[in-house]
Design an enzyme around this catalytic site. Sequence first.
Site, PDB file in Angstrom:
ATOM      1  CG  ASP A   1      -2.314   2.287  -3.029  1.00 51.27           C
ATOM      2  OD1 ASP A   1      -2.360   2.447  -1.798  1.00 51.27           O
ATOM      3  OD2 ASP A   1      -2.082   1.190  -3.565  1.00 51.27           O
TER       4      ASP A   1
ATOM      5  NE  ARG B   1      -2.363  -2.506  -8.014  1.00 51.62           N
ATOM      6  CZ  ARG B   1      -1.490  -2.436  -9.014  1.00 51.62           C
ATOM      7  NH1 ARG B   1      -0.246  -2.834  -8.837  1.00 51.62           N
ATOM      8  NH2 ARG B   1      -1.860  -1.983 -10.182  1.00 51.62           N
TER       9      ARG B   1
ATOM     10  CB  SER C   1       1.337   1.255  -4.347  1.00 47.82           C
ATOM     11  OG  SER C   1       1.850   0.916  -3.094  1.00 47.82           O
TER      12      SER C   1
ATOM     13  N   GLY D   1      -1.615  -2.737   5.570  1.00 45.00           N
ATOM     14  CA  GLY D   1      -1.335  -4.003   6.230  1.00 45.00           C
ATOM     15  C   GLY D   1      -2.412  -5.034   5.975  1.00 45.00           C
TER      16      GLY D   1
ATOM     17  CB  SER E   1       5.035  -1.922  -0.036  1.00 45.51           C
ATOM     18  OG  SER E   1       3.900  -1.661  -0.843  1.00 45.51           O
TER      19      SER E   1
ATOM     20  CG  ASP F   1       5.119  -0.528  -3.904  1.00 47.28           C
ATOM     21  OD1 ASP F   1       5.798  -1.571  -3.865  1.00 47.28           O
ATOM     22  OD2 ASP F   1       4.128  -0.322  -3.174  1.00 47.28           O
TER      23      ASP F   1
ATOM     24  CB  THR G   1      -0.865   0.036   1.283  1.00 49.50           C
ATOM     25  OG1 THR G   1      -1.926  -0.889   1.161  1.00 49.50           O
ATOM     26  CG2 THR G   1      -1.430   1.404   1.559  1.00 49.50           C
TER      27      THR G   1
ATOM     28  CE  LYS H   1      -5.077   0.169  -0.224  1.00 50.17           C
ATOM     29  NZ  LYS H   1      -3.783  -0.019  -0.890  1.00 50.17           N
TER      30      LYS H   1
END
Lengths: 220, 244
Positions: free
Chosen positions: A33, A35, A186, A63, A146, A183, A17, A49
């Site tokens: 984001d 995803r 994400s 997480g 991440s 990343d 994330t 999120k």
Amino acid sequence: MVLLPDKRDELIYKTGTTTVAVKCKDGVVIGADTRVTAGYYIAHKHGKKIHKITPNIALTIAGVVADAQAIIDIVKYNINLYELRIHKKMTAKSAARLLSVILFNNRLFPYITELIVAGKDADGYNIYRLDPLGSLISDDITATGSGSPIAIGILESEYSKEITVDEGKMLVAKALTAAMKRDVASGDDIDIAIITKDGYYELSKEEKNNLIKDLEKRET
Amino acid sequence: MFPPSQMGYDRAITVFSPDGRLFQVEYATETVRRGTLSMGLITKDGVLLAAEEYLTDFQDENFSRKLFIVDMNMGAAVAGYVPDGRILIDYAREMCQYQRLLYDEPANVEVIAKRIGDIKQSYTQHGGVRPFGVSIIFGGVDPDKTPHVFVTDPSGSYIKYYVAVIGARAEETRKILKENYTKDISTEDAMVLVAAAILKATGIKEDLKIRYLVINKEDMKAELLPLEASIEYINRAKEKFGIE
């Protein structure tokens, strides 16, 4: 099963994330984001999120999804009771401390989450960041997940204490899009919310598109 | 066998009398009515708590029996059966620290008064116990810097006041305060007024002992003043209100 230390670390830090928050002069800007991943599989492309906890407090999650959703339910339960019993609005500072205590009390079976609490305090607007064991850090800019190493680089290089919410929105969008490009965990879309004197406001699809267009225009 | 018709209704506190009274709770309230005077006032600078104290020979003057600091921003004054009060004050202190632990902020005065009221109420409803024989004045400054004074009585109810007076001769004291108290009184003036009210209501001329607890609105600090500090205010009260 006993997890080896390195395995455990891997589990804890697997937070596919990117979430960011920026403290501004007249409010806070929170971004993430959308995803949701399960290993190498994208489980959802429009996961939420950023959560409005009260009209003046937002919480971002990263997480393990089940843990994060449980945390949101627990903190809402506690804040609602607090506001009914004490007859006053909870501050972001108190909400962050409450989360810290909940996380620390569960340190033997931790909630695998990295959280950002952003919102209104008695002395203005603040952001707080929490790790799975309950450490609590207040900062002007922060990022979790991440994609955070990429996002934080952008935030740090362009942030100033004099930033306004309008500029903050742009900065958050820039940091998120950068993280999403590099990343794998994400991507897909971005969500941005602001908390100002008018309370919590989530940007509409058009507003976000305009923001990204402006951003691209600036870069070329 | 049981000549008076109400016999028995004051034995177990959990039993109502036929006319809807709980005698044990009323007796506990009577204990408060016979206790020494305590009071709490909201002033323009914050909150003032004061208590009349009796000292026997060789007793250390620095030991406060009826006034307590509950937290940095809050104090308490008790009247009635003081040991019962001590136990409740300790609960209150713990509640204040728990509020700081869980929410990183000092507790509101109302929250503490209500929770102590909750404990007192439970002792009017359970078997095998007696009610707490104290009224407690909680005075303090909330995190938003507003001063508050609450009184909890043995029944468990809690009420908000500008000027709270509990204990013996509360009626007379209240009457004197009523004539002279205004909401914009300074703590300094309130200390003189309180001394005058106690002097007049108790009729004690010599060797009156008053202890003060001051909570300042600005720095949110509760401070227990030494007993000898009251001498000055008692003298000023005698002068200002013409008490011989």
